[in-house]
Every structure is written in structure tokens, then in C-alpha cells.
Design an enzyme around this catalytic site. Structure first.
Site, short mmCIF file in Angstrom:
data_model
loop_
_atom_site.label_atom_id
_atom_site.label_comp_id
_atom_site.label_asym_id
_atom_site.label_seq_id
_atom_site.Cartn_x
_atom_site.Cartn_y
_atom_site.Cartn_z
N HIS A 16 18.68 3.89 16.21
CA HIS A 16 18.89 5.15 16.93
C HIS A 16 17.99 6.21 16.35
CE1 HIS A 16 21.97 4.43 13.89
NE2 HIS A 16 21.86 5.73 13.59
N THR A 45 24.37 -2.26 10.09
CA THR A 45 23.14 -2.18 10.90
C THR A 45 22.85 -3.47 11.67
OG1 THR A 45 20.72 -2.09 10.72
CG2 THR A 45 21.89 -2.78 8.77
N LYS A 91 22.51 -4.46 3.15
CA LYS A 91 23.49 -3.94 4.12
C LYS A 91 24.59 -4.96 4.40
CE LYS A 91 22.53 0.30 5.44
NZ LYS A 91 23.50 1.40 5.36
N SER A 107 16.84 3.39 3.52
CA SER A 107 17.07 2.88 4.87
C SER A 107 15.83 2.34 5.57
CB SER A 107 17.68 4.00 5.74
OG SER A 107 16.68 4.97 6.00
N GLN A 158 18.95 11.70 8.93
CA GLN A 158 19.09 11.93 10.37
C GLN A 158 20.55 11.93 10.82
OE1 GLN A 158 16.99 9.84 13.99
NE2 GLN A 158 18.67 8.52 13.39
N TYR A 196 16.50 -5.05 2.79
CA TYR A 196 17.38 -4.02 3.35
C TYR A 196 18.55 -4.67 4.10
CZ TYR A 196 18.98 -0.53 6.78
OH TYR A 196 19.74 0.29 7.57
N GLU A 200 20.10 -4.75 11.73
CA GLU A 200 19.17 -5.54 10.91
C GLU A 200 19.88 -6.74 10.28
OE1 GLU A 200 15.76 -5.25 10.25
OE2 GLU A 200 15.79 -3.83 11.90
N ALA A 235 21.51 5.76 2.01
CA ALA A 235 20.88 4.45 1.83
C ALA A 235 19.39 4.62 1.58
CB ALA A 235 21.06 3.58 3.08
N LEU A 275 26.75 7.14 4.73
CA LEU A 275 25.48 7.02 5.45
C LEU A 275 24.29 6.98 4.51
CD1 LEU A 275 26.10 9.64 8.30
CD2 LEU A 275 26.94 7.31 8.11
P1 NDP Z 1 18.01 8.35 6.54
O1 NDP Z 1 17.05 7.53 5.75
O2 NDP Z 1 17.50 9.42 7.43
O3 NDP Z 1 19.08 9.02 5.53
C1 NDP Z 1 19.54 8.37 4.39
C2 NDP Z 1 20.04 9.41 3.41
O4 NDP Z 1 20.49 8.74 2.21
C3 NDP Z 1 19.00 10.43 2.97
O5 NDP Z 1 19.54 11.72 3.08
C4 NDP Z 1 18.75 10.08 1.51
O6 NDP Z 1 18.42 11.18 0.73
C5 NDP Z 1 20.11 9.53 1.11
N1 NDP Z 1 20.03 8.75 -0.12
C6 NDP Z 1 19.05 7.89 -0.49
N2 NDP Z 1 19.29 7.38 -1.71
C7 NDP Z 1 20.46 7.93 -2.13
C8 NDP Z 1 21.20 7.82 -3.32
N3 NDP Z 1 20.83 7.02 -4.31
N4 NDP Z 1 22.36 8.52 -3.43
C9 NDP Z 1 22.75 9.34 -2.42
N5 NDP Z 1 22.07 9.51 -1.26
C10 NDP Z 1 20.92 8.81 -1.13
O7 NDP Z 1 18.90 7.32 7.39
P2 NDP Z 1 19.61 7.53 8.83
O8 NDP Z 1 20.25 8.85 8.87
O9 NDP Z 1 18.67 7.12 9.89
O10 NDP Z 1 20.72 6.39 8.77
C11 NDP Z 1 22.02 6.65 8.22
C12 NDP Z 1 22.62 5.36 7.74
O11 NDP Z 1 22.74 4.44 8.82
C13 NDP Z 1 21.79 4.64 6.68
O12 NDP Z 1 22.67 3.99 5.79
C14 NDP Z 1 21.00 3.61 7.48
O13 NDP Z 1 20.62 2.52 6.68
C15 NDP Z 1 22.03 3.24 8.53
N6 NDP Z 1 21.51 2.79 9.81
C16 NDP Z 1 20.56 3.53 10.46
C17 NDP Z 1 20.07 3.11 11.67
C18 NDP Z 1 19.08 3.93 12.42
O14 NDP Z 1 18.51 3.41 13.39
N7 NDP Z 1 18.86 5.19 12.07
C19 NDP Z 1 20.54 1.86 12.30
C20 NDP Z 1 21.64 1.23 11.58
C21 NDP Z 1 22.07 1.68 10.37
P3 NDP Z 1 16.86 11.52 0.43
O15 NDP Z 1 16.20 11.61 1.76
O16 NDP Z 1 16.92 12.79 -0.31
O17 NDP Z 1 16.38 10.34 -0.37
P1 GDP Z 2 13.55 -1.07 11.91
O1 GDP Z 2 14.03 -1.82 13.12
O2 GDP Z 2 14.68 -0.48 11.13
O3 GDP Z 2 12.63 -1.84 11.06
O4 GDP Z 2 12.81 0.22 12.49
P2 GDP Z 2 11.25 0.63 12.52
O5 GDP Z 2 11.16 1.79 13.46
O6 GDP Z 2 10.71 0.81 11.15
O7 GDP Z 2 10.53 -0.65 13.15
C1 GDP Z 2 10.86 -1.12 14.44
C2 GDP Z 2 9.88 -2.22 14.84
O8 GDP Z 2 8.59 -1.64 15.06
C3 GDP Z 2 9.68 -3.31 13.78
O9 GDP Z 2 9.71 -4.56 14.43
C4 GDP Z 2 8.31 -3.04 13.23
O10 GDP Z 2 7.60 -4.20 12.76
C5 GDP Z 2 7.63 -2.48 14.47
N1 GDP Z 2 6.43 -1.70 14.15
C6 GDP Z 2 5.18 -1.92 14.65
N2 GDP Z 2 4.32 -1.06 14.10
C7 GDP Z 2 5.01 -0.29 13.23
C8 GDP Z 2 4.64 0.79 12.37
O11 GDP Z 2 3.49 1.19 12.29
N3 GDP Z 2 5.64 1.37 11.64
C9 GDP Z 2 6.93 0.94 11.72
N4 GDP Z 2 7.88 1.57 11.00
N5 GDP Z 2 7.30 -0.09 12.51
C10 GDP Z 2 6.35 -0.68 13.26
#
Ligand code: NDP
Ligand code: GDP
Length: 328
Positions: free
Chosen positions: A179, A125, A153, A84, A12, A149, A127, A82, A80
Site C-alpha cells: 500500500h 505482510t 515478518k 521495512s 507512512q 524481510y 511478502e 520495522a 508498525l
Molecule cells: P515505513 O518504513 O514507512 O515505517 C517504518 C517505521 O519504523 C519508521 O518510522 C522507522 O523509523 C521505524 N523504525 C525502524 N527501526 C526501528 C526501531 N529499531 N525501533 C523503532 N522504530 C523503528 O513502513 P510503512 O509505514 O510502509 O509500513 C508500516 C509497517 O507495515 C511496517 O512494519 C511494514 O513492514 C509493514 N508493511 C508495510 C506494507 C506496505 O506496503 N507499506 C505492506 C505490508 C506490511 P525511521 O524511519 O526513523 O527509521
Molecule cells: P516490495 O513488494 O515490498 O518489495 O515493494 P517494492 O516497491 O520495493 O517493490 C515492488 C516490486 O517492484 C518488486 O518486485 C521489485 O523487484 C520491483 N522493482 C522493479 N524495479 C524496482 C526498483 O527500482 N526499486 C524497487 N524498490 N522495486 C523495483
């Protein structure tokens, strides 16, 4: 032309950040873990799939990162990539440690061995706050992660701080709160809800099974948050920043917003299924983005309501498209 290298470009944030950097005139390289089926649907959604150059590599293989840095001649590296998804981290804790934790030091070491002046961004994060130690979490709040996780992180976070202090490297950690966007993975709760709302509205699903709907999150829009990442690397000095909206909402109220948007009542469809409970929960997160506002002049622009409406609209479009016999 300035070059940037993004790990996790197929995710994302990777897609939104790539789009932002392209609009700023960067040459954008994506460090891409090869999969048997191409996973570039997010780049396609933003219509940038032909504008970024992909370099195959894996975060667990430092040699591939060294080659990617040499090839891209990147001035900025955004880590980015992970594993995740919090729930998966209990099922695959070692993989999560290797990719999400050790992956970060692999990138830092590759930079240190090749071109230590590269500016580095680490995706930290909220988290890491886990069992919160203060009602509103800032850069000064102690960490207490609650999942493998979060623990992985935390390593990525502190190793970035340590390389900054040990080797004078330009490393910044963005402590981003949740986000979301139409490009969010379907397993995360917001997207699971907006996809279900679309399917229920269009008669293709009957119910929505969720876990702890009393959990509270500080949800913002990914498109806003990638701007903060870029801004951190444009400062004179490297530092760490909380990126958040400053508003927290229950999963329950987020559901209410999503269902009400299509004139439905979430209570008629949501079923609580303990299968989705977590071994240890992060009950509430609420970020204090004051430092990001003061130093970066950054603030969240998109309300939770606009974000959820945007996601429901995108999912309605997708489900209608599928119903027409297409796949997306
Ligand atoms: P996504 O899960 O959407 O994207 C993570 C990406 O990492 C994917 O493209 C995945 O590829 C790639 N990836 C996984 N394993 C590997 C590997 N071994 N080597 C290289 N690339 C790899 O995460 P987001 O875009 O939502 O988040 C971006 C970053 O920000 C992440 O590190 C996440 O943990 C962190 N973050 C996200 C938050 C959020 O709310 N979105 C909040 C705070 C932090 P593939 O899909 O092909 O496996
Ligand atoms: P996180 O904050 O990175 O764990 O993001 P998620 O979107 O996976 O979860 C956010 C919150 O929603 C957590 O507290 C979860 O326990 C709660 N939650 C409740 N029901 C669900 C579900 O069905 N799926 C996920 N992913 N989270 C859920």
C-alpha cells in the site's frame, strides 16, 4: 479518553493511522526511534505533528517499550515499526531480524509483563507469501517468504498468533498487501516512479532506472488500509486478516499509468538496470480480501489509477517547491 501507542509513527502507515485515531478521539502516543535529525515530515504533511505525543524508544530495547506502555496507558498498541524495505534486508539481514522479527516479541513481552489486556496489532505482510502457493492469497494460503524481510515478518506473525493461543492475549495480524501514498518512502517502486515522473516532466531528470518491471503487485492506498488495522482491534475476538484490493498489476503497467498522466510515454524514459534485481524475487502477489469484507465490512476504496495520480500530483508539487529553492 482512550490512548493508543504506535510504533513506527514516523513511517507512512504510522502517520495515516495516527491521523485516523485522532479523528476518532484517541490520545495518540508515538514510540519513536530517536534520530539525530527529526524525521517528522509525514506528520507535518498530515498537519498532526503537534497533536501526537512522542516517547523515545527502540524496538530492540524492551525496557523502552515497557516504559512507553506505562507512560501512555495505551489500550491499543499498533506495531508498525520495522526495517521495512525488502532490498535492504539482504544487506542488513541481522538488523532486519532484530527490528522486524524480535521487535515484535519485545512488544508482546512488554505487554505481557505490564498490562496483558492491551489489544495488539502486528503489521504482517504479503511478502510472507513470497513464492506463492495459490494464485490468490488468503489467510489460509501457506507462506513461503523470499527475503530476510519476509522471514523476519513471518516470525512476528507466528509469535503474535502464539501469544494469542498461549496467553489468551488480544493480538491481531493484518496481512497487508503493498500500500502506497504520497508519504511512501522514495525507495519503493511506486514512489520512485511518481517522483521520477514529476522530475522528468519538470525537466529535472532524464531517465528512470528500474529492475524487474514484470513483477506484479496488488497495490492499494495506505489511507484506506489503516482503517482495516483499527477495525481489527474493535472486534470481539482477535483474528488475522488479508487486506488487499483483489487486483494485480505489473510494475510496467503502473509506470504506464504514471507517465500517461502527464502525457509522457514510459518507454521513452525507463531503462532496465540489473542493479535493482533482487537475489530472490516475489514475482506476483494478489490478495483475497473476502474475509476483511465479510467480518470487518472493509474494502479498498481507491483505485490504482487514482492512487498513482494522487502520488504524481504530490510529487509535482514537491519538485516545484524544491525548484523554488525550498527543501521539504
Ligand atoms: P515505513 O518504513 O514507512 O515505517 C517504518 C517505521 O519504523 C519508521 O518510522 C522507522 O523509523 C521505524 N523504525 C525502524 N527501526 C526501528 C526501531 N529499531 N525501533 C523503532 N522504530 C523503528 O513502513 P510503512 O509505514 O510502509 O509500513 C508500516 C509497517 O507495515 C511496517 O512494519 C511494514 O513492514 C509493514 N508493511 C508495510 C506494507 C506496505 O506496503 N507499506 C505492506 C505490508 C506490511 P525511521 O524511519 O526513523 O527509521
Ligand atoms: P516490495 O513488494 O515490498 O518489495 O515493494 P517494492 O516497491 O520495493 O517493490 C515492488 C516490486 O517492484 C518488486 O518486485 C521489485 O523487484 C520491483 N522493482 C522493479 N524495479 C524496482 C526498483 O527500482 N526499486 C524497487 N524498490 N522495486 C523495483
Amino acid at each position: 479518553m482512550k490512548s493508543a501507542l504506535i510504533t513506527g509513527i514516523m513511517g507512512q502507515d504510522g502517520a495515516y493511522l495516527a491521523k485516523l485515531l485522532l479523528t476518532k478521539g484517541y490520545k495518540v502516543y508515538g514510540f519513536n526511534a530517536r534520530r539525530s535529525t527529526p524525521s517528522n515530515w509525514r506528520l507535518q504533511f498530515l498537519e498532526i505533528q503537534n497533536d501526537v505525543e512522542l516517547i523515545d524508544g527502540d524496538l530492540t530495547d524492551m525496557s523502552s517499550m515497557i516504559r512507553a506502555i506505562q507512560k501512555s496507558k495505551a489500550a491499543e498498541v499498533y506495531n508498525l515499526g520495522a526495517q521495512s524495505f525488502v532490498a535492504t534486508s539482504w544487506e542488513q539481514p541481522i538488523l532486519t531480524a532484530q527490528v522486524t522479527g524480535i521487535g515484535a516479541v519485545n512488544v508482546l513481552e512488554a505487554i505481557r509483563l505490564t498490562e496483558p489486556s492491551i489489544k495488539f496489532y502486528q503489521a504482517s505482510t504479503s511478502e510472507m507469501f513470497g513464492l506463492i502457493q495459490e494464485p490468490m492469497q488468503s489467510e489460509k494460503t501457506p507462506f513461503y517468504p523470499r527475503s530476510p524481510y519476509g522471514v523476519a515478518k513471518l516470525y512476528g506473525h507466528w509469535i503474535t498468533v502464539n501469544y494469542r493461543e498461549s496467553f489468551n492475549m488480544f493480538g491481531c495480524c493484518g496481512i497487508l498487501f503493498n500500500h502506497e501514498s504520497p508519504l511512501r518512502g522514495i525507495e519503493f517502486v511506486t514512489r520512485k516512479v511518481t517522483d521520477a515522473v514529476a522530475r522528468i516532466k519538470l525537466g529535472r531528470q532524464k531517465e528512470l532506472r528500474l529492475g524487474n518491471i514484470d513483477a506484479k503487485r496488488d497495490w492499494g492506498f495506505a489511507g484506506d488500509y489503516v482503517e482495516a488495522m483499527w477495525l481489527m482491534l474493535q472486534q470481539d475476538k482477535p483474528d488475522d486478516y488479508v487486506v488487499a484490493t483483489g487486483r494485480t498489476t505489473t510494475v510496467r503497467d503502473m509506470c504506464r499509468i504514471a507517465f500517461e498522466y502527464v502525457d509522457l510515454n514510459y518507454e521513452d524514459y525507463v531503462i532496465i538496470d540489473p542493479k535493482f534485481y533482487r537475489p530472490a524475487e516475489v514475482e506476483v502477489l494478489l490478495g483475497n480480501p473476502a474475509k476483511a469484507k465479510r467480518v470487518l465490512d472493509w474494502e479498498a476504496k481507491t483505485s490504482l489509477e487514482s492512487l498513482i495520480h494522487m502520488m504524481v500530483d504530490a510529487d509535482l508539487k514537491r519538485v516545484r517547491y524544491e525548484a523554488g529553492g525550498h527543501t521539504c
